[in-house]
Structures are given as structure tokens and as C-alpha cells.
Design a protein around this motif. Structure first.
Motif, mmCIF file in Angstrom:
data_model
loop_
_atom_site.group_PDB
_atom_site.id
_atom_site.type_symbol
_atom_site.label_atom_id
_atom_site.label_comp_id
_atom_site.label_asym_id
_atom_site.label_seq_id
_atom_site.Cartn_x
_atom_site.Cartn_y
_atom_site.Cartn_z
ATOM 1 N N TRP A 221 -14.768 39.839 -59.007
ATOM 2 C CA TRP A 221 -14.321 41.032 -58.277
ATOM 3 C C TRP A 221 -15.359 41.272 -57.196
ATOM 4 O O TRP A 221 -16.509 41.592 -57.484
ATOM 5 C CB TRP A 221 -14.226 42.243 -59.203
ATOM 6 N N CYS A 226 -15.038 36.522 -51.486
ATOM 7 C CA CYS A 226 -14.166 35.555 -52.157
ATOM 8 C C CYS A 226 -14.122 34.223 -51.401
ATOM 9 O O CYS A 226 -14.114 33.149 -52.019
ATOM 10 C CB CYS A 226 -12.759 36.120 -52.324
ATOM 11 N N ASN A 230 -15.298 30.724 -53.202
ATOM 12 C CA ASN A 230 -14.474 29.515 -53.259
ATOM 13 C C ASN A 230 -15.199 28.325 -52.635
ATOM 14 O O ASN A 230 -15.156 27.201 -53.159
ATOM 15 C CB ASN A 230 -13.136 29.752 -52.554
ATOM 16 N N CYS A 246 -10.028 35.504 -57.842
ATOM 17 C CA CYS A 246 -10.968 36.388 -57.136
ATOM 18 C C CYS A 246 -10.214 37.563 -56.531
ATOM 19 O O CYS A 246 -9.256 37.376 -55.771
ATOM 20 C CB CYS A 246 -11.712 35.621 -56.038
ATOM 21 N N GLY A 248 -10.601 40.432 -53.971
ATOM 22 C CA GLY A 248 -11.562 40.745 -52.923
ATOM 23 C C GLY A 248 -10.967 41.054 -51.577
ATOM 24 O O GLY A 248 -9.801 41.411 -51.449
ATOM 25 N N GLY A 254 -10.599 33.738 -46.529
ATOM 26 C CA GLY A 254 -10.049 33.850 -47.865
ATOM 27 C C GLY A 254 -8.539 33.786 -47.874
ATOM 28 O O GLY A 254 -7.928 33.208 -48.782
ATOM 29 N N ARG A 279 -5.701 34.644 -55.657
ATOM 30 C CA ARG A 279 -6.362 35.752 -54.978
ATOM 31 C C ARG A 279 -5.472 36.985 -54.928
ATOM 32 O O ARG A 279 -4.262 36.899 -54.890
ATOM 33 C CB ARG A 279 -6.656 35.380 -53.512
ATOM 34 N N SER A 281 -5.942 40.033 -52.038
ATOM 35 C CA SER A 281 -6.744 40.324 -50.851
ATOM 36 C C SER A 281 -6.361 41.694 -50.314
ATOM 37 O O SER A 281 -5.191 41.968 -50.066
ATOM 38 C CB SER A 281 -6.485 39.245 -49.787
#
Length: 373
Positions: A221, A226, A230, A246, A248, A254, A279, A281
């Protein structure tokens, strides 16, 4: 008096009147200041670009003179700068506040002198101030709930927070921790201050990984980072199919990573490339400062503006990611939410720049501070 002389006098009076009107109109330009605090990340630079772009748009340039000052992470310095702005004749001050409460006295004094104060992203709690922001608690809650669901309620996670002292960081972090506390199977095994910076996130993740392996972590988190997380996993030999979930930020890097692996994307190269990364986002939209500036003009022109403007929270998941091919305002209006690396070279740049309220600012505004004309 001869007719010719009378005509000359009339012409002189008319010319003088025109000059006087022009001088009055020039004096009617509003003096507006942008007071920034911490600027050491991509989001702050992008938000400032959008403010400057709106101020230079012909529709607004004739209405204002904009000056920008940066206080850094010091509430006392921001207080001093705001006091100086008021003394210099500011009509309005657009503020990214370093603290929700530390500026209250100086803001109250400014309001008492007739100066409009409007904060963006971070909030000011003084009642006379206007605020433009997302629901930061919701941002923390929604992303934490997504991570818990992705891990089926069980796992060891790392948290990367933002800039300490800001209302943004406090609200997001509290909301996320409240969610994690409801799930005893979720364990926070690492936590660091990320300052909303990809570079700081890398440094802090490296420290955490000095005592554990990526295999010891089940999820992340991160208010920002993120993309970097990665990239670091790939560097450590992790296959793209095994990247950790993730929750984020809305950095473009990302979001490109969220696209299905193998997607053809102009300008993409690892790690700034489609990976099918799991993800969610979100973002505080960088356009919030530009909208605050626009609302400041509205206030000065006597229009009714609410004390709190809550912006829509832009949430993008692996299922809703959509690539922008040109980056036009119309294309963003149609729902695209990630930009070609050939258009946006910086993977840390934030992609949530579309607002229906701001047709004057788009991709060029966020990238280089130029308005859409």
C-alpha cells in the motif's frame, strides 16, 4: 474660439479619456499568488504547471497577475510568505498548505483584510478559507479495501506514506490503517515515509528489503511508489506474472504497467511497459490547483463558490485501464486514463489530469505549463 481649436481640444479630451479607461482596466487585474510548500515530487511540479498554464490562458491572463512562491516543508516560512503577500496587496492566495492548522492565524488575518484564501489538495481548517480536494479518507479506505480483497484477507504488507504533517497524508494513512485493523490476517511488516516521491520510495523500499526478501511480502500500500516497486521486483528477477498487488498512486508509469502484458504501446520499454501488474490506481488530481485558481477568480468577481469543493476520486483498476493515443482533452473526456510513454517520458508523472471544468488546460499544461488554446 475657432472650430479647429475646439476640434483639437475635443480630440485631446477623447484620447485622454481612452487612456484613463485603459489605465483603470489595467489596474483591475487581480494580484494572485500561488503559495507552495513541499515541491520535491512529480505531483507538485505538475500541479504548479497547470496553475501557471491557466493563468497564462488568454481568458484569464487579462484578469490576473500571478506570482509564485515556494516555502518548502516549513510552516513558519509559509506563514511569513503569506504575510508578505498580503502586505504586497494580494487579492487572492492559492495555497498548498504544509499543515491543515499551522496557517490558521495568518489565513484568518488575511481574510480580515479582504484577501481570498483557497487551498488545493491539502486543506486549511480556518473557516474563512476555501478548500478544493478529493475525499482523502475515501482514497485511503478504498485502496486498502482493494488490497485486503486481493490478498483474501491475509498477508504481510508494506506501507509507504506521504509528506508528514499534511492533511492528505494523515487522512489517507489513518483510513488505510483502520481498514487493515479490521482484518487480523493482515500484518504491516514494513512502513516508511515516502514523501510522495518515486526516488524516496526506492530508497525506503531498499532499506526494508535489507532485512527481508520480496518473497516475504504479499502486498503493498503506497501513496506513491507502485511503479518503482514493480521495477525493483523485475530487477530482483521476479516474473511479471508474479508481481505483488499494489494499491497506490496514479503515476503514468504505474498505469502503463497495468496494461495487459504484450500490449503494443509507443515508446514503452521495461520497466515503463505493459506488465499486467495487479493494481488499483488513484490520485489527487493535479488539476486541483488550477481549479482553485479558477474559483478564486470567480470569488473575486462576486460569484457564489462553496467553502469546500470535493473533487471526484479517480480510481483505475486493471479492468478499467484505457490508453490515451493522442492525449487530447476530448480523448480524456471519453475516458482514457494512461498516456503513451512517447508522449510522457517521465513514469512518475500523474495521469489524472482531466476535469470537465477546465477545458483550458490539458496534456501540455501538465507537462510544460502551456494552456490549451
Amino acid at each position: 474660439m475657432s472650430l479647429l481649436k475646439k476640434l483639437k481640444i475635443a480630440a485631446f479630451v477623447a484620447a485622454t479619456s481612452v487612456l484613463a479607461v485603459g489605465a483603470v482596466q489595467a489596474e483591475e487585474k487581480k494580484n494572485i499568488y500561488l503559495s507552495m510548500s513541499y515541491i520535491g515530487n512529480d505531483w507538485q511540479a505538475e500541479a504548479a504547471n497547470m496553475v501557471k498554464a491557466l493563468a497564462s490562458h488568454p481568458k484569464f491572463a487579462e484578469k490576473m497577475n500571478l506570482q509564485v512562491q515556494v516555502a518548502g516543508p516549513s510552516a513558519q516560512r509559509q506563514i511569513q510568505q503569506i504575510n508578505a503577500m498580503v502586505q504586497a496587496g494580494a487579492d487572492a492566495i492559492v495555497v498548498y498548505p504544509i499543515s491543515p492548522t499551522a496557517l490558521n492565524n495568518v489565513v484568518k488575518n488575511a481574510c480580515a483584510k479582504g484577501v481570498t484564501i483557497i487551498a488545493y489538495d491539502g486543506e486549511i481548517s480556518e473557516p474563512c478559507a476555501y478548500n478544493v480536494t478529493i475525499d482523502q479518507l475515501e482514497a485511503g479506505r478504498v485502496t486498502a479495501e482493494w488490497l485486503v480483497k486481493s490478498l483474501n484477507g491475509k498477508g504481510d504488507i508494506v506501507m509507504m506514506t506521504g509528506v508528514p504533517g499534511t492533511s492528505v497524508d494523515a487522512a489517507r494513512t489513518k483510513a488505510a490503517k483502520d481498514v487493515f485493523a479490521k482484518h487480523p490476517g493482515i500484518n504491516i511488516v514494513g512502513e516508511a515515509i515516502g514523501m510522495w516521491s518515486q526516488a524516496v520510495a526506492r530508497t525506503e523500499l531498499s532499506k526494508i528489503l535489507a532485512t527481508r526478501e520480496w518473497n516475504d511480502i504479499d502486498g503493498l500500500w503506497m501513496q506513491v511508489g507502485c511503479f518503482t516497486a514493480n521495477a525493483m521486483q523485475l530487477e530482483a528477477g521476479t516474473q511479471s506474472s508474479d508481481l505483488l498487488p499494489c494499491a497506490g498512486e496514479g503515476a503514468n508509469g504505474g498505469r502503463i504497467q497495468m496494461l495487459p502484458e504484450g500490449t503494443k504501446v509507443e515508446g514503452a520499454s521495461l520497466p515503463y511497459a505493459p506488465l499486467g501488474a495487479p493494481r488499483i490506481s488513484y490520485a489527487s488530481p493535479p488539476y486541483s490547483g488550477a481549479l482553485a485558481l479558477k474559483l478564486a477568480i470567480d470569488i473575486l468577481e462576486g460569484k457564489d463558490v462553496p467553502k469546500l469543493t470535493t473533487l471526484p476520486l479517480p480510481i483505475v483498476t486493471s479492468e478499467s485501464i484505457k490508453l490515451c493515443e493522442t492525449g487530447s482533452w476530448e480523448e480524456m473526456k471519453a475516458g482514457c486514463n494512461a498516456f503513451l510513454p512517447s508522449l510522457v517520458s517521465n513514469p512518475g508523472w500523474f495521469a489524472s489530469i482531466y476535469s470537465a471544468e477546465l477545458p483550458e488546460v490539458g496534456l501540455n499544461a501538465a507537462l510544460v505549463g502551456q494552456p490549451d488554446l
